[in-house]
Write an enzyme that holds these catalytic residues in place. Structure first.
Site, short mmCIF file in Angstrom:
data_model
loop_
_atom_site.label_atom_id
_atom_site.label_comp_id
_atom_site.label_asym_id
_atom_site.label_seq_id
_atom_site.Cartn_x
_atom_site.Cartn_y
_atom_site.Cartn_z
N LEU A 84 3.01 -13.90 -18.47
CA LEU A 84 3.85 -12.91 -18.20
C LEU A 84 4.88 -13.35 -16.98
O LEU A 84 5.96 -13.07 -16.92
CB LEU A 84 3.07 -11.52 -17.67
CG LEU A 84 4.15 -10.31 -17.14
CD1 LEU A 84 4.85 -9.77 -18.17
CD2 LEU A 84 3.15 -9.27 -16.54
N TYR A 85 4.27 -14.11 -16.37
CA TYR A 85 5.30 -14.63 -15.10
C TYR A 85 6.48 -15.40 -15.52
O TYR A 85 7.43 -15.15 -15.59
CB TYR A 85 4.49 -15.65 -14.26
CG TYR A 85 5.18 -16.36 -13.19
CD1 TYR A 85 5.98 -16.02 -12.08
CD2 TYR A 85 5.51 -17.76 -13.56
CE1 TYR A 85 6.76 -16.72 -11.28
CE2 TYR A 85 6.36 -18.71 -12.61
CZ TYR A 85 6.86 -18.09 -11.54
OH TYR A 85 7.57 -18.86 -10.94
N ALA A 86 6.12 -16.62 -16.65
CA ALA A 86 7.11 -16.93 -17.61
C ALA A 86 8.04 -16.12 -18.18
O ALA A 86 9.19 -16.24 -18.12
CB ALA A 86 6.42 -18.09 -18.57
N THR A 106 8.82 -12.71 -17.40
CA THR A 106 9.75 -12.38 -16.28
C THR A 106 10.82 -13.62 -15.63
O THR A 106 11.87 -12.82 -15.60
CB THR A 106 9.00 -11.74 -15.30
OG1 THR A 106 8.25 -12.95 -14.40
CG2 THR A 106 7.97 -10.77 -15.62
N LYS A 107 10.62 -14.62 -15.72
CA LYS A 107 11.67 -15.66 -15.40
C LYS A 107 12.55 -15.78 -16.39
O LYS A 107 13.74 -15.92 -16.30
CB LYS A 107 11.08 -16.81 -14.75
CG LYS A 107 10.16 -16.61 -13.61
CD LYS A 107 11.39 -16.44 -12.33
CE LYS A 107 10.63 -16.49 -10.94
NZ LYS A 107 11.74 -16.34 -10.02
#
Length: 429
Positions: free
Chosen positions: A240-242, A244-245
């Site tokens: 999910l971090y990726a 959002t980026k």
């Protein structure tokens, strides 16, 4: 501006089958990102972010409401910190200034005569006392950090009213790949809503600032082509971090296209060094080796090597400053675009991936302590097997040239770590 999109390599006639496939792929990719973005916005608006330290977060929000932005003392601090002291300097708002990269970039800019104002919410994702120690270091060097959140539009507008920033270095974000499985809404709150909040204020500022912001090497996700190039596909996020980026990069494109904001995204590759983040492997490996605790070392399926393109903080800072120095002016006025604006994305890495096993061996040698290695399979929690940066574009456009190998960089980190945590006490000097 050099576009990072690929264009057809063969002119003239085209095959209908190939053309249809490309259109289908493009359509599916656009649909995927639209659905993802709407889903993330839904999560943000219909689920309140769960802070890792709820009490502290509530206090921070309460302090923002009660802060008197019109207080003359507050305005004098802001103006003094942001004052340019060199003939050709810039005035920079650094978000996430109490963070690892943000504190280093703020110091580098201040020391060469640029005006620097920090903004940070000091959240509890990791030990806030480390952020406070960085804040003390910056304060001693003339950098004032406003305690506030990038989602506070009123505060952002006030800061731009006080100082006509020429540049914004946007480093505030919810970091970490694995934590996204515990607190997903915090990533949407910071990395998507926070970015939009900042860009909304920047688009209406007069003059509009040029913006350099932190993307991530994580956007390459499940890509197996190495080294990773800015032209490679980034539509297969592994966390999910990726995601959002990646969404941030699409949002940046939108604000560049509609409002004429000059935007440069930097894809950082595993940054390490003094004043680093305790959630990073090199940091907690050092801590746990000294305490005699076991350290988890992941291996890929079939005993494959897990490796990272470790990049020393000083090299990253040089890349950040070069991106600011080469950023062209935004072209909008009063929220209206007047002409084409610069839009860039760069990899900032070291180009020399190192197996995590070797990282541990170097730490053992520097600490003079044998590690208790716990070898285990790479979990499906968002981590990828390897990262490897192609930095040819950054070399050509920014003059970026990393010079610090892992052995040298870890030696400097260990020296800082042993000094900072001397005798079990934190030394902020």
């Amino acid at each position: 501006m050099k576009h990072i999109d690929s264009t057809p390599s063969t002119p003239g006639k085209f095959k209908m089958e190939k053309f249809s496939y490309r259109r289908l792929h493009s359509s599916l990719a656009k649909t995927f990102w639209c659905v993802l973005f709407l889903g993330l916005v839904f999560v943000f608006f219909f689920r309140s972010p769960t802070s890792s330290s709820p009490t502290q977060s509530d206090l921070a929000r309460r302090s923002l409401r009660t802060t008197s932005y019109g207080d003359p003392k507050f305005e004098r601090k802001v103006q003094a910190s942001a004052k340019v002291r060199s003939g050709r300097g810039m005035s920079v708002l650094v978000t996430g200034a109490a963070g690892f990269i943000g504190s280093h970039v703020s110091l580098a800019l201040k020391r060469r005569g640029d005006g620097v104002l920090g903004l940070d919410n000091f959240n509890g994702y990791y030990d806030p006392s480390l952020k406070r120690a960085r804040q003390s270091l910056l304060d001693r060097n003339g950098v004032y950090i406003v305690e506030g959140d990038i989602n506070d539009a009123e505060l952002l507008k006030k800061l731009f009213d006080i100082v006509p920033f020429t540049h914004v270095m946007h480093l505030a974000a919810q970091a970490g790949v694995r934590y996204a499985m515990e607190n997903p809404s915090s990533y949407v709150h910071s990395n998507i809503a926070g970015l939009v909040s900042l860009l909304e204020v920047c688009k209406s500022a007069n003059p509009q600032p040029a913006i350099v912001w932190a993307s991530s090497s994580s956007v390459y996700g499940l890509n197996t082509k190495v080294p990773f190039s800015e032209r490679d596909r980034t539509d297969q996020p592994a966390s999910l971090y990726a995601a959002t980026k990646k969404a941030g990069e699409e949002i940046a494109h939108t604000y560049n296209h509609i409002y004429g904001l000059s935007l440069t995204g930097l894809r950082f590759f595993t940054v390490y060094g003094p004043w680093g983040r305790p959630d990073m492997a090199y940091f907690f490996f050092t801590r746990d080796i000294l305490k005699g605790k076991g350290i988890p070392i992941f291996v890929a399926p079939n005993h494959g090597t897990v490796a990272r393109d470790f990049t020393y903080i000083d090299d990253i800072v040089k890349g950040c400053v070069a991106a600011l120095d080469t950023a062209q002016k935004s072209t909008g006025t009063g929220g209206k675009k007047k002409g084409p604006a610069q839009l860039r994305v760069f990899n900032l890495g070291n180009t020399s991936p190192v197996p995590v096993m070797e990282l541990v061996t170097i730490l053992e040698r520097l600490l003079k302590v044998k590690a208790n290695r716990l070898v285990m399979k790479l979990p499906r929690n968002g981590d990828v097997q390897f990262t490897h940066a192609n930095i040819s574009l950054a070399q050509r456009e920014l003059g970026y040239k990393p010079t610090t190998d892992l052995q040298t960089g870890l030696k400097k980190f260990v020296q800082w770590y042993l000094s900072f945590y001397a005798d079990g006490k934190k030394n902020v000097q």
